[in-house]
Design an enzyme around this catalytic site. Structure first.
Site, PDB file in Angstrom:
ATOM      1  NE  ARG A 164       3.372  -2.222   8.722  1.00  0.00           N
ATOM      2  CZ  ARG A 164       2.601  -3.015   9.463  1.00  0.00           C
ATOM      3  NH1 ARG A 164       1.742  -3.832   8.865  1.00  0.00           N
ATOM      4  NH2 ARG A 164       2.669  -3.006  10.773  1.00  0.00           N
ATOM      5  CB  SER A 238       8.184   1.919  11.953  1.00  0.00           C
ATOM      6  OG  SER A 238       7.644   1.971  13.255  1.00  0.00           O
ATOM      7  CD  GLU A 334       7.061   0.056   7.854  1.00  0.00           C
ATOM      8  OE1 GLU A 334       6.175   0.885   7.636  1.00  0.00           O
ATOM      9  OE2 GLU A 334       7.109  -0.632   8.881  1.00  0.00           O
TER      10      GLU A 334
END
Length: 338
Positions: A164, A238, A334
């Site tokens: 990520r 998420s 995130e």
């Protein structure tokens, strides 16, 4: 390209549905005009590049120039011996692009179906799901330097992809606007069905040898069963990264919790399931004011209505603090807070 606007609401430009206003706003729908603006110095100073708004938490108004990427276009490029090649403009909705590749009978991106956001944002975050990361299908991208108007092609090595992560979130953050991305889809096609939920869904459908479209359909079904639709319940998917810890740290956790999901990594470290850690702390379905952790997936923070970015931040900090206190493991969000 439309002229620059001032005091533009961004409530509908982020999947959380959080209130925010851009001090200045410029829709980007033509690469030539973008380059001209950059070369004229019109894009210098505080700015924010906005795609689908699926990885942002607005904590207030944006006192900057918001560049809203609306570049469109998809094309099939010349194939090579070991891959099909396709390209898409930075403003293309990611899921629409994935389904378009399947319409062209070009498999390879199906495990990344239904991920929100745009094609241009995909390399920044190095999106991934169900056994595949975007970096595994990436060839190159074109980007414009917002300070100078220079155009540069980035290879995979240039992008420095991580979990990520990419150079666009690190050393080059805020400097570039990604205008086009090229993907290599390997042939022969390797179907990826190792993810337990995918295997279960395909087995329930009686599908032993799935096509790429059937895998895409299965991914969509699994995601829809676990994750809320942002159009119905505001969220950014998420919210926390799955933490990757050292082998000794994982052994300590597993000694106390043998059933904890864990996934060995190539470098010897262990990836843990953030959703499981959060669930163990009692957050699934729990609310803090107008926000809460989703009832079916603790990893997803949702806006039950009327929330602000401050509300989201408060809940995220409370969740992370509980996981740290119970397991000694730090969670990292995130989405970016703006």
């Amino acid at each position: 390209m439309s002229p620059e606007q001032i005091r533009v609401p961004l409530d509908d430009c982020n999947t959380f549905g959080l209130p925010a206003t851009a001090a200045r706003y410029q829709r980007i729908d033509d690469v030539g005009n973008l380059i001209a603006l950059a070369r004229a110095g019109a894009l210098r100073g505080p700015r924010l590049v906005l795609g689908g708004g699926s990885n942002l938490v607005f904590t207030g108004d944006v006192d900057a120039l918001v560049l809203h990427v609306a570049l469109r276009g998809r094309e099939r490029l010349t194939d090579v011996d070991d891959a099909w090649r396709v390209a898409a403009a930075g403003g293309e909705p990611w899921h629409d692009f994935v389904r378009w590749t399947l319409d062209q009978e070009l498999p390879g991106l199906e495990n990344l179906s239904l991920i929100p956001g745009t094609v241009g944002a995909a390399p920044i975050q190095n999106i991934g799901a169900y056994g595949l990361e975007m970096a595994e299908r990436f060839e190159s991208l074109d980007a414009v330097d917002l300070d100078t108007g220079d155009v540069r092609q980035f290879t995979a090595a240039d992008c420095r992809f991580g979990y990520r992560d990419s150079v666009f979130k690190q050393a080059e953050a805020g400097r570039w606007l990604i205008t086009r991305v090229i993907f290599r889809l390997p042939r022969p096609w390797p179907p990826l069905t190792g993810y337990a939920d995918l295997q279960r869904h395909l087995a329930e459908q009686g599908i032993a040898t799935p096509t790429a479209r059937q895998i895409s359909d299965a991914v969509i079904a699994v995601r829809q069963a676990k994750l809320p639709d942002p159009a119905v319940l505001g969220n950014a998917g998420s919210f926390f990264k799955n933490p990757i810890v050292s082998a000794p740290e994982a052994e300590r956790l597993l000694a106390a919790h043998p059933g904890a999901p864990h996934y060995p990594q190539a470098d010897g470290r262990i990836k843990l399931a953030a959703g499981w850690l959060i669930d163990q702390c009692g957050w699934k379905g729990r609310r803090l004011g107008p926000v809460g952790c989703h009832a079916r997936q603790a990893l997803v923070i949702v806006n039950h209505g009327g929330a602000t970015g401050t509300d989201v931040k408060r809940l995220a900090e409370a969740v992370a603090a509980d996981v740290q206190a119970r397991f000694g493991i730090a969670l990292e969000a995130e989405p970016s807070f703006v």
